[in-house]
Design a protein around this motif. Structure first.
Motif, PDB file in Angstrom:
ATOM      1  N   PHE A  44      15.335  13.931  46.934  1.00 32.01           N
ATOM      2  CA  PHE A  44      15.429  14.897  45.857  1.00 32.01           C
ATOM      3  C   PHE A  44      15.510  15.764  46.272  1.00 32.01           C
ATOM      4  O   PHE A  44      16.259  16.989  45.669  1.00 32.01           O
ATOM      5  CB  PHE A  44      14.733  14.246  44.626  1.00 32.01           C
TER       6      PHE A  44
ATOM      7  N   LEU B  78      13.374  15.329  36.290  1.00 35.54           N
ATOM      8  CA  LEU B  78      13.161  14.455  34.862  1.00 35.54           C
ATOM      9  C   LEU B  78      14.120  14.900  34.296  1.00 35.54           C
ATOM     10  O   LEU B  78      14.254  15.951  33.322  1.00 35.54           O
ATOM     11  CB  LEU B  78      11.149  15.681  34.821  1.00 35.54           C
TER      12      LEU B  78
ATOM     13  N   SER C 208      17.043  12.359  31.750  1.00 34.37           N
ATOM     14  CA  SER C 208      16.983  11.498  31.410  1.00 34.37           C
ATOM     15  C   SER C 208      15.664  11.497  30.258  1.00 34.37           C
ATOM     16  O   SER C 208      14.781  11.698  31.037  1.00 34.37           O
ATOM     17  CB  SER C 208      17.332  10.370  31.802  1.00 34.37           C
TER      18      SER C 208
ATOM     19  N   SER D  78      24.091  10.480  28.748  1.00 36.61           N
ATOM     20  CA  SER D  78      25.287  10.943  28.691  1.00 36.61           C
ATOM     21  C   SER D  78      25.154  12.385  28.091  1.00 36.61           C
ATOM     22  O   SER D  78      25.402  13.466  28.835  1.00 36.61           O
ATOM     23  CB  SER D  78      26.144   9.892  28.471  1.00 36.61           C
TER      24      SER D  78
ATOM     25  N   VAL E  38      12.759   9.859  31.508  1.00 37.25           N
ATOM     26  CA  VAL E  38      12.945   7.853  31.587  1.00 37.25           C
ATOM     27  C   VAL E  38      13.197   7.616  32.799  1.00 37.25           C
ATOM     28  O   VAL E  38      14.830   8.675  32.849  1.00 37.25           O
ATOM     29  CB  VAL E  38      13.619   7.253  30.238  1.00 37.25           C
TER      30      VAL E  38
ATOM     31  N   ASN F 292      13.119   8.083  36.070  1.00 41.05           N
ATOM     32  CA  ASN F 292      12.817   8.974  36.748  1.00 41.05           C
ATOM     33  C   ASN F 292      12.492   8.344  38.456  1.00 41.05           C
ATOM     34  O   ASN F 292      11.044   8.388  38.355  1.00 41.05           O
ATOM     35  CB  ASN F 292      11.929  10.043  36.718  1.00 41.05           C
ATOM     36  N   THR F 293      13.114   7.936  39.039  1.00 43.60           N
ATOM     37  CA  THR F 293      13.249   7.639  40.211  1.00 43.60           C
ATOM     38  C   THR F 293      11.669   8.705  41.590  1.00 43.60           C
ATOM     39  O   THR F 293      12.133   9.817  41.431  1.00 43.60           O
ATOM     40  CB  THR F 293      14.293   7.931  41.098  1.00 43.60           C
TER      41      THR F 293
ATOM     42  N   PHE G  87      12.019   3.294  40.050  1.00 45.25           N
ATOM     43  CA  PHE G  87      12.437   4.796  38.680  1.00 45.25           C
ATOM     44  C   PHE G  87      10.900   4.502  38.020  1.00 45.25           C
ATOM     45  O   PHE G  87       9.762   3.300  37.771  1.00 45.25           O
ATOM     46  CB  PHE G  87      12.551   4.484  38.119  1.00 45.25           C
TER      47      PHE G  87
ATOM     48  N   ARG H  70      21.077  -4.790  42.674  1.00 43.07           N
ATOM     49  CA  ARG H  70      20.317  -3.492  42.861  1.00 43.07           C
ATOM     50  C   ARG H  70      21.358  -2.663  42.663  1.00 43.07           C
ATOM     51  O   ARG H  70      21.740  -1.858  41.892  1.00 43.07           O
ATOM     52  CB  ARG H  70      19.974  -3.027  44.547  1.00 43.07           C
TER      53      ARG H  70
ATOM     54  N   ALA I   9      23.005  -0.892  38.949  1.00 43.28           N
ATOM     55  CA  ALA I   9      22.490   0.761  38.816  1.00 43.28           C
ATOM     56  C   ALA I   9      23.276   1.679  39.224  1.00 43.28           C
ATOM     57  O   ALA I   9      23.719   2.661  38.865  1.00 43.28           O
ATOM     58  CB  ALA I   9      21.232   0.955  39.169  1.00 43.28           C
TER      59      ALA I   9
ATOM     60  N   ILE J 268      25.923   3.629  36.699  1.00 39.83           N
ATOM     61  CA  ILE J 268      24.372   3.807  35.792  1.00 39.83           C
ATOM     62  C   ILE J 268      23.800   5.149  36.222  1.00 39.83           C
ATOM     63  O   ILE J 268      23.800   6.637  36.249  1.00 39.83           O
ATOM     64  CB  ILE J 268      23.630   3.211  35.042  1.00 39.83           C
TER      65      ILE J 268
ATOM     66  N   GLY K  61      24.794   9.830  36.073  1.00 38.41           N
ATOM     67  CA  GLY K  61      25.674  10.052  35.504  1.00 38.41           C
ATOM     68  C   GLY K  61      26.652   8.638  35.458  1.00 38.41           C
ATOM     69  O   GLY K  61      27.727   7.999  36.885  1.00 38.41           O
ATOM     70  N   THR K  62      27.170   7.711  33.914  1.00 32.48           N
ATOM     71  CA  THR K  62      28.454   6.695  34.397  1.00 32.48           C
ATOM     72  C   THR K  62      29.101   6.939  34.735  1.00 32.48           C
ATOM     73  O   THR K  62      30.037   7.769  34.716  1.00 32.48           O
ATOM     74  CB  THR K  62      27.802   6.226  32.691  1.00 32.48           C
TER      75      THR K  62
ATOM     76  N   ILE L 106      31.233   8.591  32.285  1.00 32.03           N
ATOM     77  CA  ILE L 106      31.132  10.053  32.224  1.00 32.03           C
ATOM     78  C   ILE L 106      32.422  10.577  33.134  1.00 32.03           C
ATOM     79  O   ILE L 106      33.230  11.397  32.810  1.00 32.03           O
ATOM     80  CB  ILE L 106      29.594  10.375  32.153  1.00 32.03           C
TER      81      ILE L 106
ATOM     82  N   GLU M  46      37.161  15.029  24.322  1.00 30.42           N
ATOM     83  CA  GLU M  46      36.950  14.137  23.708  1.00 30.42           C
ATOM     84  C   GLU M  46      36.785  14.972  22.021  1.00 30.42           C
ATOM     85  O   GLU M  46      36.348  16.333  21.589  1.00 30.42           O
ATOM     86  CB  GLU M  46      35.582  14.187  23.428  1.00 30.42           C
TER      87      GLU M  46
HETATM   88  C1  LIG Z   1      18.943   3.465  38.919  1.00 29.66           C
HETATM   89  C2  LIG Z   1      18.465   4.154  38.561  1.00 29.66           C
HETATM   90  C3  LIG Z   1      18.120   5.932  38.597  1.00 29.66           C
HETATM   91  C4  LIG Z   1      17.812   6.551  37.535  1.00 29.66           C
HETATM   92  N1  LIG Z   1      17.611   8.106  38.166  1.00 29.66           N
HETATM   93  C5  LIG Z   1      16.970   8.816  37.208  1.00 29.66           C
HETATM   94  C6  LIG Z   1      16.078  10.140  37.958  1.00 29.66           C
HETATM   95  O1  LIG Z   1      15.655   9.921  38.745  1.00 29.66           O
HETATM   96  N2  LIG Z   1      16.288  11.301  36.613  1.00 29.66           N
HETATM   97  C7  LIG Z   1      17.112  11.092  35.228  1.00 29.66           C
HETATM   98  O2  LIG Z   1      16.719  11.743  35.112  1.00 29.66           O
HETATM   99  N3  LIG Z   1      17.599   9.948  35.269  1.00 29.66           N
HETATM  100  C8  LIG Z   1      17.682   9.155  35.862  1.00 29.66           C
HETATM  101  N4  LIG Z   1      18.852   8.155  35.785  1.00 29.66           N
HETATM  102  C9  LIG Z   1      19.267   7.733  34.740  1.00 29.66           C
HETATM  103  C10 LIG Z   1      20.705   7.920  33.829  1.00 29.66           C
HETATM  104  O3  LIG Z   1      21.102   9.260  34.867  1.00 29.66           O
HETATM  105  C11 LIG Z   1      21.739   7.743  32.967  1.00 29.66           C
HETATM  106  O4  LIG Z   1      20.857   6.112  32.700  1.00 29.66           O
HETATM  107  C12 LIG Z   1      22.534   7.631  33.184  1.00 29.66           C
HETATM  108  O5  LIG Z   1      22.775   8.989  33.086  1.00 29.66           O
HETATM  109  C13 LIG Z   1      23.343   6.588  31.372  1.00 29.66           C
HETATM  110  O6  LIG Z   1      22.157   7.702  30.099  1.00 29.66           O
HETATM  111  P1  LIG Z   1      21.418   6.080  29.116  1.00 29.66           P
HETATM  112  O7  LIG Z   1      21.044   5.178  29.814  1.00 29.66           O
HETATM  113  O8  LIG Z   1      20.749   7.011  28.141  1.00 29.66           O
HETATM  114  O9  LIG Z   1      22.821   5.296  29.059  1.00 29.66           O
HETATM  115  P2  LIG Z   1      23.819   6.314  27.373  1.00 29.66           P
HETATM  116  O10 LIG Z   1      24.211   7.633  27.827  1.00 29.66           O
HETATM  117  O11 LIG Z   1      23.067   5.482  26.341  1.00 29.66           O
HETATM  118  O12 LIG Z   1      25.408   5.185  27.415  1.00 29.66           O
HETATM  119  C14 LIG Z   1      25.330   4.412  27.276  1.00 29.66           C
HETATM  120  C15 LIG Z   1      26.385   3.522  27.375  1.00 29.66           C
HETATM  121  O13 LIG Z   1      27.981   4.470  26.533  1.00 29.66           O
HETATM  122  C16 LIG Z   1      28.833   5.094  27.223  1.00 29.66           C
HETATM  123  N5  LIG Z   1      28.389   6.421  27.113  1.00 29.66           N
HETATM  124  C17 LIG Z   1      27.507   7.233  25.946  1.00 29.66           C
HETATM  125  N6  LIG Z   1      28.282   8.183  26.031  1.00 29.66           N
HETATM  126  C18 LIG Z   1      30.086   8.217  26.796  1.00 29.66           C
HETATM  127  C19 LIG Z   1      30.759   9.100  26.265  1.00 29.66           C
HETATM  128  N7  LIG Z   1      30.739  10.328  25.789  1.00 29.66           N
HETATM  129  N8  LIG Z   1      31.971   8.431  26.962  1.00 29.66           N
HETATM  130  C20 LIG Z   1      32.486   6.998  27.128  1.00 29.66           C
HETATM  131  N9  LIG Z   1      31.198   6.225  27.676  1.00 29.66           N
HETATM  132  C21 LIG Z   1      30.425   6.851  26.902  1.00 29.66           C
HETATM  133  C22 LIG Z   1      27.763   5.371  28.877  1.00 29.66           C
HETATM  134  O14 LIG Z   1      29.283   4.970  29.927  1.00 29.66           O
HETATM  135  C23 LIG Z   1      27.379   3.445  28.683  1.00 29.66           C
HETATM  136  O15 LIG Z   1      28.351   3.136  29.855  1.00 29.66           O
HETATM  137  C24 LIG Z   1      18.793   6.605  36.791  1.00 29.66           C
HETATM  138  C25 LIG Z   1      19.284   5.233  36.433  1.00 29.66           C
HETATM  139  C26 LIG Z   1      19.473   4.460  36.873  1.00 29.66           C
HETATM  140  C27 LIG Z   1      20.293   3.087  36.572  1.00 29.66           C
END
Ligand SMILES: Cc1cc2nc3c(=O)[nH]c(=O)nc-3n(C[C@H](O)[C@H](O)[C@H](O)COP(=O)(O)OP(=O)(O)OC[C@H]3O[C@@H](n4cnc5c(N)ncnc54)[C@H](O)[C@@H]3O)c2cc1C
Length: 414
Positions: A95, A130, A132, A138, A161, A163-164, A214, A371, A374, A377, A380-381, A384, A399
């Motif tokens: 990081f 830090l 999410s 997203s 949440v 937070n790796t 995390f 693993r 993930a 996700i 950024g998914t 996204i 959008e």
């Molecule tokens: C292994 C792992 C490590 C991570 N490490 C960190 C870290 O170190 N620090 C940190 O801050 N975060 C971390 N994250 C979090 C990660 O960035 C978020 O999980 C991710 O951005 C998605 O947010 P969410 O989980 O709240 O899902 P949501 O945003 O609630 O999304 C749920 C679903 O809805 C879809 N969706 C949401 N909005 C839209 C849109 N506008 N258009 C189309 N589809 C949409 C998403 O694609 C997803 O399928 C980690 C996640 C994972 C799995």
């Protein structure tokens, strides 16, 4: 307004030809290895000398771990140091090196750069992200963690949440809301949080593999000095974009090794070669995956070679999206090949981890199948990434965003 990395002082005018830059880097490497032999220098000390020689992030400005040359020359440094016996950076430095470093050098004051960059590079300060929150992943700009000014300090309350590495971290890249009365993107500010400060509580979150890479992080009346603010008050969204663009490019590019046939696809081949019977349908599937993995590798190499300076742009989402989809498909194929053996031999005991396992070692297909879920996700998914590519690279209509102009305090939320 803060400078961007692209506008920071680069190589001296007239001395910027590709050859001159390369020779400069090679000369600095010769000197580093002559003055600090790998065998007799303690690793952290050697990383410190590497930073001082401008070989930590070669495209950063001189005096801040770089030489102001093209980023692709970092590969010359990494290859040469690996050949000399220097172990590559372990996961705890991920990081700092790939996200916090570019963010601090782009938006931080010189005082912050001097204070934060060197220990970040040597690994003396481990960093985590830090960003999410339970209702802001997203939609990161919707986050609710509050920072309220109190003299020379800020008082922070909220919950982060996923937070790796937060359980190992000394510093966190924290984005908090400093003004709830303006639209969501405008009221955010970015801080380098001291993870050892009073009021920071880190709790493990166990993943599908059993490991807890995390965490969730609770922040209760945490006092953050204003001196640890990165960028201007209210500029946190712009600063976060630097972190996120580097994250996507790193996951997409960094997880794919430059050697042909390496990484996840090597595991698929290894399992294939051990099978007693080879059926033609599976052979076709393997060849398809091989081609996808090879296209991804070459695309990443080309993107790396074309990057001349500064931070990556939205095109970084291409590598992130393709890596995630390809990696998941390869490990699914591996487990299919293993048949019933794909289901056994892996326990789900809770373990703390100091690894970010994007690609596993030989023999890890069962765990990596889990693993890799993930991959689409983290950072950024995939949805996204597709939105970013559609809107910011292809220029397609955006959008509908109904809350974009509303003050954050008036946006309905659960
Ligand atoms: C292994 C792992 C490590 C991570 N490490 C960190 C870290 O170190 N620090 C940190 O801050 N975060 C971390 N994250 C979090 C990660 O960035 C978020 O999980 C991710 O951005 C998605 O947010 P969410 O989980 O709240 O899902 P949501 O945003 O609630 O999304 C749920 C679903 O809805 C879809 N969706 C949401 N909005 C839209 C849109 N506008 N258009 C189309 N589809 C949409 C998403 O694609 C997803 O399928 C980690 C996640 C994972 C799995």
């Amino acid at each position: 307004m803060s400078e961007t990395l692209a506008t920071l002082p680069g190589p001296a005018p007239g001395g910027s030809s590709a050859d001159t830059e390369r020779k400069g880097v090679e000369a600095a490497l010769d000197l580093l290895l002559a003055e600090h032999p790998v065998d007799s220098t303690e690793p952290t000390e050697l990383f410190g000398h590497q930073y001082d020689a401008g070989l930590a992030w070669v495209h950063f400005p001189e005096g801040f771990g770089g030489l102001g040359v093209r980023p692709e020359l970092q590969r010359v440094v990494d290859d040469r140091l690996r050949e000399a016996g220097v172990k590559p950076a372990d996961h705890t430095r991920f990081f700092g090196m790939t996200l916090a470093g570019p963010t601090v050098v782009t938006h931080g004051s010189d005082e912050l750069r001097r204070r934060l960059l060197r220990p970040m590079f040597t690994g003396e300060d481990i960093w985590c992200q830090l960003f999410s929150e339970p209702v802001a992943g997203s939609d990161l700009a919707g986050l609710a963690t509050r920072a309220v000014r109190d003299g020379d300090e800020w008082v922070v309350n909220g919950q982060k949440v996923w937070n790796t590495m937060a359980h190992l971290a000394d510093r966190g890249m924290l984005v908090a809301r400093t003004d709830p009365e303006v639209p969501k993107h405008k009221g955010l500010t970015y801080f380098a949080l001291d993870m050892h400060a009073q009021g920071v509580e880190v709790r493990p979150l166990r993943q599908i593999t059993g490991e807890a890479e995390f965490n969730e992080v609770y922040l209760t009346d945490v006092r953050v000095p204003d001196a640890d603010r990165i960028g201007d008050v209210g500029e946190g969204w712009r600063v976060s974009m630097t972190t996120l663009m580097n994250e996507r490019t790193t996951i997409g590019g960094g997880a794919v090794r430059p050697e042909r046939g390496s990484g996840a696809i090597a595991e698929a081949l290894r399992i294939w070669n051990e099978l007693e019977r080879h059926d033609p349908v599976r052979r076709d599937q393997l060849i398809d995956l091989w081609i996808d993995a090879e296209v991804l590798r070459l695309t990443n190499l080309r993107a790396g070679a074309r990057r001349k300076a500064g931070n990556p742009g939205p095109e970084g989402s291409i590598g992130k999206l393709c890596f995630a989809e390809t990696n998941m498909r390869i490990y699914e194929f591996c487990v299919d090949l293993l048949g019933a053996h794909g289901l056994i031999d892996y326990d789900y005991d809770m373990r703390r981890s100091d690894m970010i396992g994007l690609v596993g070692p030989p023999g890890s297909a069962r765990k990596m199948f889990l693993r890799s879920r993930a991959n689409s996700i983290e950072g950024g998914t995939s949805e996204i990434q597709r939105n970013i590519l559609g809107e910011r690279v292809l220029g397609l209509p955006g959008e509908p965003r109904v809350d974009k102009e509303l003050p954050w305090s008036e946006v309905p939320r659960s």
